[in-house]
Design a protein around this motif. Structure first.
Motif, short mmCIF file in Angstrom:
data_model
loop_
_atom_site.label_atom_id
_atom_site.label_comp_id
_atom_site.label_asym_id
_atom_site.label_seq_id
_atom_site.Cartn_x
_atom_site.Cartn_y
_atom_site.Cartn_z
N ALA A 53 0.83 -1.20 0.00
CA ALA A 53 0.00 0.00 0.00
C ALA A 53 0.87 1.26 0.00
N VAL A 54 1.96 1.24 0.76
CA VAL A 54 2.85 2.39 0.82
C VAL A 54 3.54 2.59 -0.53
N GLU A 55 4.00 1.50 -1.13
CA GLU A 55 4.66 1.58 -2.44
C GLU A 55 3.69 2.11 -3.50
N THR A 56 2.47 1.62 -3.48
CA THR A 56 1.45 2.08 -4.43
C THR A 56 1.17 3.56 -4.26
N ALA A 57 1.05 4.00 -3.01
CA ALA A 57 0.78 5.41 -2.74
C ALA A 57 1.95 6.28 -3.15
N ALA A 58 3.16 5.79 -2.95
CA ALA A 58 4.35 6.56 -3.29
C ALA A 58 4.52 6.66 -4.81
N ALA A 59 4.09 5.63 -5.53
CA ALA A 59 4.25 5.61 -6.99
C ALA A 59 3.18 6.44 -7.70
#
Length: 110
Positions: A53-59
């Motif tokens: 979820a963090v990676e998706t939000a950061a991307a």
């Protein structure tokens, strides 16, 4: 937001995200803990892969300030223009009908 941050801290430190741990982090930060919010957070995060979820939000690209609102306004302006054109077309049709019906009356009364 404090509750989400507490979950992120626990995730980052490799600790289990459960009610006791979330409550401990929040109390350590001086937050007045509401048990119902802690329970809701833990339940909501039960099947969530926080790293993903963090990676998706950061991307995801961040919207520019007013970007989405501007797009909506432009779309609304386009709709208004289309409505105005339709109204103008309707007015023209009504004028043509009025003229044609007026011609008939003019012929009757000379």
């Amino acid at each position: 937001m404090e509750y989400v941050y507490a979950a992120l801290i626990l995730n980052e430190s490799g600790e289990e995200i459960n009610e006791d741990n979330v409550t401990a982090v929040l109390e350590a930060a001086g937050v007045d803990v509401e048990e119902s919010r802690v329970k809701a957070l833990v339940a909501a995060l039960e099947d969530v892969d926080i790293e993903e979820a963090v990676e998706t939000a950061a991307a995801a690209p961040a919207p520019a300030a007013g970007g989405s609102a501007g797009g909506e306004v432009e779309a609304a302006d386009d709709d208004d223009e289309a409505d105005e054109e339709e109204a103008a077309d309707d007015d023209d049709d009504e004028e043509e009908e009025d003229e044609s019906s007026g011609e008939g009356l003019g012929e009757l009364f000379g």
